[in-house]
Design a protein around this motif. Structure first.
Motif, PDB file in Angstrom:
ATOM      1  N   UNK A   1     -38.453  -2.285 -16.650  1.00  0.00           N
ATOM      2  CA  UNK A   1     -38.943  -3.582 -17.057  1.00  0.00           C
ATOM      3  C   UNK A   1     -38.274  -4.511 -16.093  1.00  0.00           C
ATOM      4  N   UNK A   2     -39.113  -5.393 -15.491  1.00  0.00           N
ATOM      5  CA  UNK A   2     -38.532  -6.324 -14.673  1.00  0.00           C
ATOM      6  C   UNK A   2     -37.630  -7.404 -15.422  1.00  0.00           C
ATOM      7  N   UNK A   3     -37.827  -7.782 -16.468  1.00  0.00           N
ATOM      8  CA  UNK A   3     -37.152  -8.791 -17.345  1.00  0.00           C
ATOM      9  C   UNK A   3     -35.768  -8.349 -17.025  1.00  0.00           C
ATOM     10  N   UNK A   4     -35.022  -7.378 -17.202  1.00  0.00           N
ATOM     11  CA  UNK A   4     -33.862  -6.685 -17.251  1.00  0.00           C
ATOM     12  C   UNK A   4     -32.925  -7.102 -16.019  1.00  0.00           C
ATOM     13  N   UNK A   5     -33.629  -7.312 -14.789  1.00  0.00           N
ATOM     14  CA  UNK A   5     -32.934  -7.678 -13.676  1.00  0.00           C
ATOM     15  C   UNK A   5     -32.669  -9.308 -13.674  1.00  0.00           C
TER      16      UNK A   5
END
Length: 125
Positions: A70-74
């Motif tokens: 998931x992109x949000x964790x970056x």
């Protein structure tokens, strides 16, 4: 190519986690690398708490990004690193701190790698 990127980020995550754990387990041994003096009493509690939380959050967020895809964790580690670099610059400009170009450079480069990974390695939003 994606595999190489994931391995690099896994290495960074493990490094962040090790630094965070070192702050919890042996703060006397890690402070010299940070250019600080370990405080006493409430100061020590503050240093250990903040530094360990900072690095553990970086490491866990990168691991969550890699595992979940998931992109949000970056984004949390990017924000932490860029805000740290900004704080270093402001402390140099406004508070007579040393100019920490090497540390700022590392923070910006790792943040850029994480931003790139959020585009190229993330499998979903």
């Amino acid at each position: 190519m994606k595999r190489i990127g994931k391995v690099i980020l896994l290495f960074a995550a493990v490094l962040f986690l090790v630094v965070g754990l070192r702050w919890l387990v042996n703060p006397d041994g890690i402070v010299p690398g940070f250019g600080v003096v370990l405080g006493d009493g409430l100061g020590r509690s503050t240093q250990v708490g903040i530094f360990s939380a900072f690095f553990l959050t970086l490491g866990f967020c990168v691991l969550m990004a890699l595992v979940s895809g998931r992109r949000v964790w970056y984004y949390p580690p990017v924000m932490l690193l860029l805000l740290t670099a900004t704080g270093r610059l402001l402390s140099w400009v406004a508070h007579d701190a040393a100019f920490a170009l090497g540390l700022i450079g590392i923070e910006v480069v790792v943040a850029a790698l994480l931003l790139a990974a959020s585009r190229w390695l993330a499998e979903r939003d």
